[in-house]
Write an enzyme that holds these catalytic residues in place. Structure first.
Site, mmCIF file in Angstrom:
data_model
loop_
_atom_site.group_PDB
_atom_site.id
_atom_site.type_symbol
_atom_site.label_atom_id
_atom_site.label_comp_id
_atom_site.label_asym_id
_atom_site.label_seq_id
_atom_site.Cartn_x
_atom_site.Cartn_y
_atom_site.Cartn_z
ATOM 1 N N SER A 152 0.851 -1.194 0.000
ATOM 2 C CA SER A 152 0.000 0.000 0.000
ATOM 3 C C SER A 152 0.878 1.232 0.000
ATOM 4 O O SER A 152 2.055 1.181 0.397
ATOM 5 C CB SER A 152 -0.884 -0.008 1.262
ATOM 6 O OG SER A 152 -1.488 1.243 1.479
ATOM 7 N N TYR A 165 -2.542 -0.558 10.210
ATOM 8 C CA TYR A 165 -2.521 -0.884 8.787
ATOM 9 C C TYR A 165 -1.207 -0.415 8.149
ATOM 10 O O TYR A 165 -0.576 -1.160 7.388
ATOM 11 C CB TYR A 165 -3.717 -0.219 8.110
ATOM 12 C CG TYR A 165 -3.863 -0.522 6.641
ATOM 13 C CD1 TYR A 165 -4.446 -1.716 6.215
ATOM 14 C CD2 TYR A 165 -3.438 0.389 5.674
ATOM 15 C CE1 TYR A 165 -4.595 -1.988 4.868
ATOM 16 C CE2 TYR A 165 -3.587 0.119 4.324
ATOM 17 C CZ TYR A 165 -4.162 -1.074 3.931
ATOM 18 O OH TYR A 165 -4.300 -1.340 2.583
#
Length: 272
Positions: A152, A165
Site C-alpha cells: 500500500s 494498517y
C-alpha cells in the site's frame, strides 16, 4: 514479444479474491486463460466470483479460507492441487483495516486497544506469511512459481490515523524482499516474489471515509488525497491488473523483490 505476457493455462490462487480489488484481478486473469482459485473468508462470495469466471468461459473454483488458520489454508491447498495439479501464481490479497485500530477524533492513540491493533497486523501481515508458508512450499517443491503480495502507499509514508494498517503494510514490503531472497538462495532461481503498492481506490472499507454520505462529494480526507495525487483522482480496480499481468508473466522474468507503486504519482509528490 507479446508471447511473454501469455498466462494461459497457469494456475493462480488469490486470497481476498471476493473483494473489490482482488475480485477484479480474479475475473481479469480468468479472462486470460488462467485457472483461478478464488479464496475468501466469505465462501459464498468466493463461489460467486468463480461462477462469474466460468460463465465467461474461464476455469475457476471458489474456496472458503481463513488466512489466519494454517489448517484452513492447507485444506484449501489440497482442494486446489486435487483439481489443478499444480500452482503457478499466488496473490496475497487478503487484508484490511478496523475502525477500533484507528486513531481519530473518537479514539486517541493512547487508548487504542492492543487487540484491535493485533487484529489488523495479523490479518495483513501474518495472514500473508501463513499463506506463503502453505502455498509457497508447493512452489519450492516445484522449483518455480510467482508470488505477489499486496502492499500500500501506507507502507512508504504512514497515513494519519491508520497506525496498525500502515505498520503492517511496511512489514509486507520487508517480507517481500526477504522471501524473494530466501526462495532463490534455498530452493530455486525460478521463483519470484514481488508486491504492488496501490494508491487510493474506492473500496467497501474506505468508501465513507472518502465520500460524504450526505452529498456524495469528497470528504476532507478524500479531497486531501486527490490534492496529493498528481493525476487528481482515485484509481480504478482494473488499473491494478496490468501490473499483475506483467509481474505474473515472463515479461517480468528479472523483476524480483520489488514493490511496484500504482498510485497516480502519490509517492512521487512532495506536496509542493
Amino acid at each position: 514479444m507479446s508471447i511473454k505476457f501469455d498466462l494461459s493455462g497457469k494456475v493462480a490462487v488469490i486470497t481476498g479474491g471476493a473483494g473489490i480489488l482482488c475480485g477484479e484481478m480474479s475475473r481479469q486473469l480468468g479472462s486470460l486463460g488462467v485457472k483461478v482459485a478464488v479464496l475468501d473468508l466469505d465462501g459464498d462470495k468466493a463461489k460467486k466470483v468463480a461462477d462469474d469466471i466460468v460463465a465467461a468461459g474461464g476455469d475457476a473454483i471458489g474456496v472458503k479460507v481463513d488466512v489466519l488458520s494454517k489448517e484452513s489454508l492447507e485444506a484449501a491447498r489440497d482442494t486446489i492441487l486435487k483439481k489443478y495439479g499444480r500452482l503457478d501464481i499466488l496473490i496475497n490479497g487478503a487484508g484490511g483495516n478496523k475502525k477500533e485500530a484507528t486513531a481519530d477524533e473518537n479514539m486517541s492513540f493512547f487508548d487504542i486497544p492492543v487487540d484491535a491493533l493485533r487484529w489488523v497486523f495479523d490479518l495483513n501481515f501474518i495472514g500473508t506469511v501463513l499463506t506463503t508458508q502453505v502455498f509457497g512450499k508447493v512452489m519450492a517443491e516445484q522449483k518455480e512459481g510467482n508470488i505477489i503480495n499486496m502492499s500500500s502507499m501506507a507502507s512508504y509514508r504512514p497515513l494519519t490515523k491508520v497506525i496498525g494498517y500502515s505498520a503492517a503494510k511496511a512489514a509486507i514490503n520487508n517480507f517481500t524482499q526477504w522471501m524473494a531472497i530466501y526462495l532463490n538462495q534455498n530452493y530455486s532461481k525460478d521463483i519470484r516474489v514481488n508486491a504492488i503498492a496501490p494508491g487510493f481506490l474506492l473500496t467497501q472499507q474506505n468508501y465513507y471515509l472518502l465520500v460524504d454520505k450526505e452529498t456524495g462529494g469528497d470528504t476532507k480526507r478524500g479531497n486531501d488525497i486527490k490534492n496529493h495525487t498528481p493525476m487528481g483522482r482515485y484509481g480504478e480496480p482494473e488499473e491494478l491488473v496490468g501490473a499483475i499481468i506483467w509481474l505474473c508473466s515472463d515479461a517480468a522474468s528479472f523483476v524480483n523483490g520489488a514493490v511496484i507503486p500504482i498510485d497516480g504519482g502519490f509517492a512521487a509528490f512532495s506536496g509542493v
